[in-house]
Design a protein around this motif. Structure first.
Motif, PDB file in Angstrom:
ATOM      1  N   UNK A 113       0.862  -1.180   0.000  1.00 22.53           N
ATOM      2  CA  UNK A 113       0.000   0.000   0.000  1.00 22.53           C
ATOM      3  C   UNK A 113       0.897   1.228   0.000  1.00 22.53           C
ATOM      4  N   UNK A 114       0.335   2.349  -0.433  1.00 20.36           N
ATOM      5  CA  UNK A 114       1.060   3.620  -0.470  1.00 20.36           C
ATOM      6  C   UNK A 114       0.166   4.695   0.129  1.00 20.36           C
ATOM      7  N   UNK A 115       0.726   5.485   1.020  1.00 21.08           N
ATOM      8  CA  UNK A 115       0.018   6.607   1.627  1.00 21.08           C
ATOM      9  C   UNK A 115       0.865   7.854   1.416  1.00 21.08           C
ATOM     10  N   UNK A 116       0.247   8.891   0.858  1.00 22.57           N
ATOM     11  CA  UNK A 116       0.986  10.113   0.532  1.00 22.57           C
ATOM     12  C   UNK A 116       1.091  11.035   1.740  1.00 22.57           C
ATOM     13  N   UNK A 120      -3.120  11.613   6.996  1.00 20.11           N
ATOM     14  CA  UNK A 120      -3.946  11.673   8.189  1.00 20.11           C
ATOM     15  C   UNK A 120      -3.518  10.522   9.104  1.00 20.11           C
ATOM     16  N   UNK A 121      -3.226  10.794  10.350  1.00 19.94           N
ATOM     17  CA  UNK A 121      -2.747   9.771  11.275  1.00 19.94           C
ATOM     18  C   UNK A 121      -3.788   8.670  11.463  1.00 19.94           C
ATOM     19  N   UNK A 122      -5.054   9.037  11.498  1.00 15.51           N
ATOM     20  CA  UNK A 122      -6.107   8.028  11.622  1.00 15.51           C
ATOM     21  C   UNK A 122      -6.101   7.070  10.443  1.00 15.51           C
ATOM     22  N   UNK A 123      -5.895   7.600   9.254  1.00 17.59           N
ATOM     23  CA  UNK A 123      -5.831   6.743   8.071  1.00 17.59           C
ATOM     24  C   UNK A 123      -4.595   5.842   8.120  1.00 17.59           C
ATOM     25  N   UNK A 127      -5.056   1.821   7.977  1.00 10.96           N
ATOM     26  CA  UNK A 127      -4.419   1.040   6.916  1.00 10.96           C
ATOM     27  C   UNK A 127      -3.437   0.032   7.512  1.00 10.96           C
ATOM     28  N   UNK A 128      -2.704   0.462   8.533  1.00  6.38           N
ATOM     29  CA  UNK A 128      -1.772  -0.445   9.210  1.00  6.38           C
ATOM     30  C   UNK A 128      -2.530  -1.581   9.875  1.00  6.38           C
ATOM     31  N   UNK A 129      -3.631  -1.261  10.526  1.00  5.39           N
ATOM     32  CA  UNK A 129      -4.449  -2.272  11.180  1.00  5.39           C
ATOM     33  C   UNK A 129      -4.912  -3.320  10.173  1.00  5.39           C
ATOM     34  N   UNK A 134      -4.594  -8.745   8.160  1.00  5.72           N
ATOM     35  CA  UNK A 134      -4.410  -9.667   7.037  1.00  5.72           C
ATOM     36  C   UNK A 134      -3.237 -10.601   7.312  1.00  5.72           C
ATOM     37  N   UNK A 135      -2.146 -10.061   7.847  1.00  8.11           N
ATOM     38  CA  UNK A 135      -0.991 -10.912   8.187  1.00  8.11           C
ATOM     39  C   UNK A 135      -1.380 -11.956   9.232  1.00  8.11           C
ATOM     40  N   UNK A 136      -2.103 -11.530  10.250  1.00 13.11           N
ATOM     41  CA  UNK A 136      -2.546 -12.457  11.317  1.00 13.11           C
ATOM     42  C   UNK A 136      -3.404 -13.576  10.725  1.00 13.11           C
ATOM     43  N   UNK A 137      -4.338 -13.214   9.876  1.00 14.78           N
ATOM     44  CA  UNK A 137      -5.217 -14.217   9.253  1.00 14.78           C
ATOM     45  C   UNK A 137      -4.430 -15.158   8.339  1.00 14.78           C
ATOM     46  N   UNK A 138      -3.471 -14.596   7.632  1.00 15.66           N
ATOM     47  CA  UNK A 138      -2.634 -15.394   6.744  1.00 15.66           C
ATOM     48  C   UNK A 138      -1.840 -16.423   7.550  1.00 15.66           C
TER      49      UNK A 138
END
Length: 141
Positions: A113-116, A120-123, A127-129, A134-138
């Motif tokens: 993913x890419x964030x410019x 926004x810290x919330x975003x 996105x990190x969450x 996804x990593x946990x589920x994988x």
């Protein structure tokens, strides 16, 4: 108010943040700690981050692209050579380079993913969450 859901497994994740600006790393560190994450490692130099990665695998990498010397693109190339094709190790690129070429190049080198910047810290946290979940589920497969 908490921005990300509460999940102690995800909040124990090891996050490696790489940026040549100390202020950016401080912002990331504070934001994640405020949300209950405690295992954040910050590196001002991509070479140091790569050495840290080989010593202890992170669960998420937050990566700046434009750094002197060994830049984010070189880090991506090296990082992906060191990871297994059967693992899901997410990389979220945080960059001020708003060109389509930069985003496409980062994604083609293995960023998830890419964030410019400025972001926004919330975003950033959400996105990190998502990437960590996804990593946990994988890994649970």
């Amino acid at each position: 108010m908490k921005i990300v859901p509460h999940d102690p497994v995800i909040k124990a994740a090891r996050i490696l943040a790489v940026d040549d600006e100390a202020a950016n790393l401080s912002l990331v560190d504070r934001a994640f700690r405020r949300e209950g994450f405690s295992n954040i490692v910050t590196c001002l130099d991509a070479r140091d981050a790569l050495a840290d990665f080989t010593a202890t695998t992170p669960d998420l990498v937050l990566l700046d692209l434009m750094m002197p010397g060994f830049d984010g693109y070189e880090f991506l190339e090296s990082f992906r050579r060191l990871t297994s094709d059967t693992d899901y190790l997410p990389i979220l690129v945080l960059t001020a380079d708003s060109t389509m070429n930069a985003r496409l190049r980062a994604l083609s080198l293995g960023a998830n993913d890419v964030l410019l910047k400025p972001y926004d810290v919330g975003e950033l946290l959400m996105r990190s969450w998502v990437l960590l979940d996804t990593r946990r589920r994988f890994q649970a497969r």
